[in-house]
Scaffold this motif. Structure first.
Motif, PDB file in Angstrom:
ATOM      1  N   ARG A 177       4.371  -2.413   0.766  1.00 11.30           N
ATOM      2  CA  ARG A 177       3.504  -2.737  -0.349  1.00 11.30           C
ATOM      3  C   ARG A 177       2.511  -3.772   0.146  1.00 11.30           C
ATOM      4  O   ARG A 177       2.783  -4.956   0.160  1.00 11.30           O
ATOM      5  CB  ARG A 177       4.316  -3.252  -1.530  1.00 11.30           C
ATOM      6  N   ARG A 178       1.357  -3.302   0.556  1.00 12.02           N
ATOM      7  CA  ARG A 178       0.351  -4.202   1.110  1.00 12.02           C
ATOM      8  C   ARG A 178      -0.121  -5.178   0.050  1.00 12.02           C
ATOM      9  O   ARG A 178      -0.108  -4.898  -1.129  1.00 12.02           O
ATOM     10  CB  ARG A 178      -0.831  -3.395   1.647  1.00 12.02           C
ATOM     11  N   GLY A 179      -0.544  -6.341   0.515  1.00 11.52           N
ATOM     12  CA  GLY A 179      -1.002  -7.356  -0.412  1.00 11.52           C
ATOM     13  C   GLY A 179       0.049  -8.423  -0.656  1.00 11.52           C
ATOM     14  O   GLY A 179      -0.175  -9.369  -1.380  1.00 11.52           O
ATOM     15  N   GLN A 180       1.223  -8.278  -0.042  1.00 13.45           N
ATOM     16  CA  GLN A 180       2.277  -9.281  -0.172  1.00 13.45           C
ATOM     17  C   GLN A 180       2.453 -10.015   1.155  1.00 13.45           C
ATOM     18  O   GLN A 180       3.547 -10.164   1.664  1.00 13.45           O
ATOM     19  CB  GLN A 180       3.589  -8.617  -0.590  1.00 13.45           C
ATOM     20  N   GLY A 181       1.342 -10.432   1.711  1.00  9.68           N
ATOM     21  CA  GLY A 181       1.395 -11.183   2.959  1.00  9.68           C
ATOM     22  C   GLY A 181       1.166 -10.329   4.179  1.00  9.68           C
ATOM     23  O   GLY A 181       0.994 -10.848   5.273  1.00  9.68           O
ATOM     24  N   GLY A 182       1.160  -8.997   4.006  1.00  8.76           N
ATOM     25  CA  GLY A 182       0.905  -8.117   5.125  1.00  8.76           C
ATOM     26  C   GLY A 182      -0.582  -7.850   5.265  1.00  8.76           C
ATOM     27  O   GLY A 182      -1.421  -8.487   4.644  1.00  8.76           O
ATOM     28  N   GLU A 183      -0.893  -6.861   6.099  1.00 10.68           N
ATOM     29  CA  GLU A 183      -2.284  -6.529   6.322  1.00 10.68           C
ATOM     30  C   GLU A 183      -2.866  -5.864   5.077  1.00 10.68           C
ATOM     31  O   GLU A 183      -2.272  -4.959   4.504  1.00 10.68           O
ATOM     32  CB  GLU A 183      -2.403  -5.579   7.515  1.00 10.68           C
ATOM     33  N   THR A 201      -5.045  -0.995  -1.925  1.00  8.18           N
ATOM     34  CA  THR A 201      -4.351  -2.140  -1.348  1.00  8.18           C
ATOM     35  C   THR A 201      -2.869  -2.129  -1.692  1.00  8.18           C
ATOM     36  O   THR A 201      -2.022  -2.502  -0.882  1.00  8.18           O
ATOM     37  CB  THR A 201      -4.995  -3.451  -1.835  1.00  8.18           C
ATOM     38  N   ALA A 202      -2.541  -1.684  -2.904  1.00 12.10           N
ATOM     39  CA  ALA A 202      -1.137  -1.617  -3.312  1.00 12.10           C
ATOM     40  C   ALA A 202      -0.392  -0.492  -2.622  1.00 12.10           C
ATOM     41  O   ALA A 202       0.841  -0.433  -2.685  1.00 12.10           O
ATOM     42  CB  ALA A 202      -1.048  -1.443  -4.827  1.00 12.10           C
ATOM     43  N   GLY A 203      -1.113   0.417  -1.954  1.00 14.19           N
ATOM     44  CA  GLY A 203      -0.455   1.480  -1.205  1.00 14.19           C
ATOM     45  C   GLY A 203      -0.366   2.807  -1.926  1.00 14.19           C
ATOM     46  O   GLY A 203       0.330   3.714  -1.457  1.00 14.19           O
ATOM     47  N   PHE A 204      -1.051   2.951  -3.064  1.00 13.37           N
ATOM     48  CA  PHE A 204      -1.012   4.236  -3.760  1.00 13.37           C
ATOM     49  C   PHE A 204      -1.659   5.326  -2.918  1.00 13.37           C
ATOM     50  O   PHE A 204      -2.594   5.077  -2.154  1.00 13.37           O
ATOM     51  CB  PHE A 204      -1.731   4.131  -5.105  1.00 13.37           C
ATOM     52  N   ARG A 205      -1.161   6.530  -3.074  1.00 10.38           N
ATOM     53  CA  ARG A 205      -1.618   7.672  -2.286  1.00 10.38           C
ATOM     54  C   ARG A 205      -2.629   8.509  -3.084  1.00 10.38           C
ATOM     55  O   ARG A 205      -2.469   8.740  -4.270  1.00 10.38           O
ATOM     56  CB  ARG A 205      -0.407   8.527  -1.909  1.00 10.38           C
ATOM     57  N   ASP A 206      -3.670   8.941  -2.398  1.00  5.93           N
ATOM     58  CA  ASP A 206      -4.660   9.881  -2.931  1.00  5.93           C
ATOM     59  C   ASP A 206      -5.280   9.438  -4.256  1.00  5.93           C
ATOM     60  O   ASP A 206      -5.272  10.189  -5.238  1.00  5.93           O
ATOM     61  CB  ASP A 206      -4.038  11.269  -3.108  1.00  5.93           C
ATOM     62  N   PRO A 207      -5.827   8.239  -4.329  1.00 10.95           N
ATOM     63  CA  PRO A 207      -6.467   7.836  -5.584  1.00 10.95           C
ATOM     64  C   PRO A 207      -7.735   8.647  -5.855  1.00 10.95           C
ATOM     65  O   PRO A 207      -8.540   8.885  -4.962  1.00 10.95           O
ATOM     66  CB  PRO A 207      -6.793   6.354  -5.350  1.00 10.95           C
ATOM     67  N   VAL A 208      -7.873   9.090  -7.083  1.00  7.00           N
ATOM     68  CA  VAL A 208      -9.064   9.816  -7.528  1.00  7.00           C
ATOM     69  C   VAL A 208      -9.599   9.102  -8.761  1.00  7.00           C
ATOM     70  O   VAL A 208      -8.855   8.861  -9.721  1.00  7.00           O
ATOM     71  CB  VAL A 208      -8.743  11.284  -7.873  1.00  7.00           C
ATOM     72  N   LEU A 209     -10.879   8.748  -8.747  1.00  6.25           N
ATOM     73  CA  LEU A 209     -11.487   8.029  -9.859  1.00  6.25           C
ATOM     74  C   LEU A 209     -12.692   8.789 -10.378  1.00  6.25           C
ATOM     75  O   LEU A 209     -13.409   9.427  -9.604  1.00  6.25           O
ATOM     76  CB  LEU A 209     -11.934   6.623  -9.424  1.00  6.25           C
TER      77      LEU A 209
END
Length: 290
Positions: free
Chosen positions: A270-276, A185-193
């Motif tokens: 930066r998604r989550g600040q009022g955007g989609e 949601t924050a827009g980070f790229r390629d998260p791996v967990l």
């Protein structure tokens, strides 16, 4: 959800003895540091978020002696524990910042690597904290973190719930999917967990509770009972915990999530600040397999 002042005070009181009892924390930090070996980095600015007494900070400075390394922690006494021999020598200087992860005193796009081991479970609004990390991270910068997840201390939670239903004695921990969602949601790229599970054993539940207090991991829930746990309630909790005893010891489970992600290219909102806000199934997260 959390009483921030209580967290600050608890970790401040724990600071002098923290390193001596933080065996699990050291192991998780060591595993997180090992992940840096898989990355090709030459960072100018590195932040150790939730640095504690600074073992990880020193390892980061040793890896990149020419980089600016910042130790950031909510509890000032933790920062004061860091060895003067490290932060006074010009070649080993470490800058220390006492600050909240939700409001970092850092400029936009000013950090190349954010390293954070077992800190973010103490932030009650993970989305805000992760968005703040996105703000300070440069495009293609690296976020590397570990945090406790939902199966952590399940035995202790079950024992308290049986003895005192609704008493709010153990902090909740977020499931893996929530952590991945926050990064996406924050827009980070390629998260791996990926996830590790640790089981520590103790002679009795009181030994576990004493260790948690020594670590500063007290009950910091805003809705906790303000009075001491009564003798009868505590005895009931200890009795309930006995159902988990095996081979003469009682277990305590810790579920640790490790996450790696990259700062997005310039211009991405930066998604989550009022955007989609994007939602996605957990299957979309790539998982590292050792």
């Amino acid at each position: 959800m959390f009483d921030r002042q209580r967290i600050r005070q608890a970790f401040g009181r724990a600071a002098p003895d923290y390193a001596a009892v933080a065996a699990l924390q050291k192991e998780v930090e060591s595993r997180l540091l090992e992940q840096l070996d898989e990355l090709s980095l030459s960072p100018n600015v590195v932040v150790d978020l939730g640095s504690g007494p600074g073992t990880g900070t020193r390892a980061l400075k040793a890896r990149w002696p020419k980089s600016q390394v910042l130790a950031l922690d909510l509890a000032l006494p933790m920062l004061q524990q860091q060895s003067r021999s490290w932060w006074t020598l010009p070649s080993k200087r470490i800058d220390r910042l006492c600050a909240d992860a939700r409001q970092l005193p850092l400029a936009d796009a000013s950090v190349d690597l954010v390293f954070s081991s077992l800190c973010l479970q103490w932030v009650d609004d993970l989305a805000t904290a992760v968005d703040e990390l996105r703000r300070v991270l440069r495009p293609d910068g690296v976020l590397l973190l570990s945090t406790f997840a939902s199966d952590t201390l399940i035995e202790l939670r079950a024992a308290f719930d049986e003895a005192d239903p609704g008493g709010a004695h153990v902090s909740p921990f977020l499931p893996l999917q929530n952590i991945g969602n926050a990064l996406q949601t924050a827009g980070f790229r390629d998260p791996v967990l990926h996830v590790d599970r640790f089981t520590l054993t103790y002679a009795d539940p009181r030994e576990l509770m004493r260790e948690l207090k020594q670590l500063g991991a007290n009950n910091a829930l805003a809705e906790r009972r303000r009075s001491l746990t009564g003798k009868r309630r505590m005895q009931a909790t200890l009795a309930a915990y006995e159902q988990f005893r095996a081979e003469g010891r009682v277990p305590a489970t810790y579920e640790v999530v490790y996450a790696q992600a990259f700062g997005p290219p310039p211009g991405q909102p930066r998604r989550g600040q009022g955007g989609e806000v994007a939602s996605f199934p957990i299957e979309r997260l790539r998982r590292r397999r050792d």
